[in-house]
Design an enzyme around this catalytic site. Structure first.
Site, PDB file in Angstrom:
ATOM      1  N   VAL A   1      -9.985 -25.630 -40.340  1.00  0.00           N
ATOM      2  CA  VAL A   1     -10.241 -24.232 -39.980  1.00  0.00           C
ATOM      3  C   VAL A   1     -11.448 -23.646 -40.683  1.00  0.00           C
ATOM      4  O   VAL A   1     -11.972 -22.607 -40.264  1.00  0.00           O
ATOM      5  CB  VAL A   1      -9.008 -23.334 -40.249  1.00  0.00           C
ATOM      6  CG1 VAL A   1      -7.844 -23.745 -39.367  1.00  0.00           C
ATOM      7  CG2 VAL A   1      -8.623 -23.343 -41.722  1.00  0.00           C
TER       8      VAL A   1
ATOM      9  N   TYR B   1      -4.728 -17.452 -54.109  1.00  0.00           N
ATOM     10  CA  TYR B   1      -3.942 -17.249 -52.886  1.00  0.00           C
ATOM     11  C   TYR B   1      -3.752 -15.758 -52.617  1.00  0.00           C
ATOM     12  O   TYR B   1      -3.943 -15.280 -51.502  1.00  0.00           O
ATOM     13  CB  TYR B   1      -2.595 -17.951 -53.039  1.00  0.00           C
ATOM     14  CG  TYR B   1      -1.682 -17.841 -51.844  1.00  0.00           C
ATOM     15  CD1 TYR B   1      -1.833 -18.684 -50.745  1.00  0.00           C
ATOM     16  CD2 TYR B   1      -0.636 -16.922 -51.825  1.00  0.00           C
ATOM     17  CE1 TYR B   1      -0.981 -18.609 -49.655  1.00  0.00           C
ATOM     18  CE2 TYR B   1       0.216 -16.831 -50.741  1.00  0.00           C
ATOM     19  CZ  TYR B   1       0.043 -17.677 -49.665  1.00  0.00           C
ATOM     20  OH  TYR B   1       0.891 -17.582 -48.578  1.00  0.00           O
TER      21      TYR B   1
END
Length: 244
Positions: free
Chosen positions: A61, A152
Site C-alpha cells: 500500500v 502507531y
C-alpha cells in the site's frame, strides 16, 4: 438481493484478520471485491474461496505504482470502483524514546502514506461511477494517547485528520469518507504485542473481551452501503467502551 449488489470494493490487508472478514462480508452481500495484501499465498486462497466475485492483487500500500495496478485490476475485472476499505496497517509496541527513525518511517509509510495513496487513487474511478464510499481504518489509538505505541498512535491520528479533510473535499463528488475506530480486535496484529500488554488492553475494555473481526466488518458494510448515505467525515467507534 444484497445491499451491495452491483458495487465493486477494494479491501487492503485482506489476506487475513479484519480485512479478510470485511472482504467476505461485502462479497456475501453482493459486492465484487478486489482483495490486496503483501501476503500473496494467503490472499489468493481467500479470493479463491470467495469465488468469481473476488480477485486478489499482491500489493504494497505504500507504493503509488502498486495502487495504479490495483485500480487497473479492478476496472479490468469489474468495470468500476465504488468502495475503498483502507484496512492494511502495521504496529510495533515501542515507546517514543525507543522508536528509531527507521521504524517510525516504516509505520508511517504503511499506515499513513498507504491511506493517502489509496484515497487519491480511487477519486477518478469513483467520480466516473458517480459516487463512492471510502472507509479508513483508524483505531482507539487515534482517539487518545497511548504510551507504548508511539508511531502507531501518530499514524492513526493522522488517518482521522486525513479522513475529515478528504470528506470535505470529496463531498461535491458524492464520495463519502469515514473511519472505523476498532478497539482491541482478535487479529494477527496482536501478535506483535507482549502477551502481558494484550491482557492489560482487555482489562481496560469495559466489555472485558477482545472484539471479533466480524464485528468491525459489520460496521464497514454499513459505511459501504446506501444505509449510511448521509454519513461522511465521521468516526465510527467499535471498541467495547475502551475510549470512554
Amino acid at each position: 438481493m444484497g445491499v451491495m449488489d452491483g458495487a465493486v470494493a477494494i479491501v487492503t490487508g485482506a489476506a487475513r484478520g479484519q480485512g479478510e472478514a470485511e472482504a467476505r462480508l461485502l462479497a456475501a452481500n453482493g459486492a465484487q471485491v478486489v482483495l490486496t495484501d503483501i501476503l500473496a499465498e494467503e490472499g489468493n486462497a481467500v479470493a479463491t474461496d470467495i469465488g468469481d466475485a473476488a480477485r486478489f492483487v499482491a500489493h504494497d500500500v505504500s507504493s503509488a505504482e502498486g495502487w495504479q495496478s490495483v485500480i487497473d485490476a479492478a476496472l479490468a475485472a469489474f468495470g468500476r470502483v465504488d468502495v475503498l476499505v483502507n484496512n492494511a496497517a502495521i504496529s510495533a509496541p515501542v515507546k517514543l524514546i525507543d522508536t528509531e527513525p527507521e521504524l517510525f518511517e516504516k509505520i508511517v509509510q504503511v499506515n499513513q502514506m498507504g491511506v493517502y495513496l489509496g484515497m487519491r487513487a480511487v477519486i477518478a474511478p469513483m467520480r466516473t461511477a458517480g459516487a463512492g464510499s471510502i472507509i479508513n481504518t483508524c483505531s482507539v489509538a487515534g482517539l487518545r494517547g497511548t504510551s507504548t505505541l508511539f508511531a502507531y498512535t501518530a499514524t492513526k491520528w493522522a488517518v482521522r485528520g486525513m479522513t475529515k479533510a478528504a470528506a470535505l473535499e470529496l463531498a461535491r463528488y458524492k464520495i463519502r469518507v469515514n473511519t472505523v475506530c476498532p478497539g482491541v480486535i482478535d487479529t494477527p496484529i496482536l501478535e506483535t504485542n507482549p502477551e502481558s500488554m494484550n491482557e492489560v488492553l482487555v482489562k481496560s475494555t469495559p466489555l472485558r473481551r477482545l472484539g471479533a473481526p466480524e464485528e468491525i466488518a459489520d460496521a464497514v458494510l454499513f459505511l459501504a452501503s446506501p444505509s449510511s448515505s448521509f454519513a461522511t467525515g465521521a468516526d465510527f467507534v467499535i471498541d467495547g467502551g475502551m475510549s470512554l
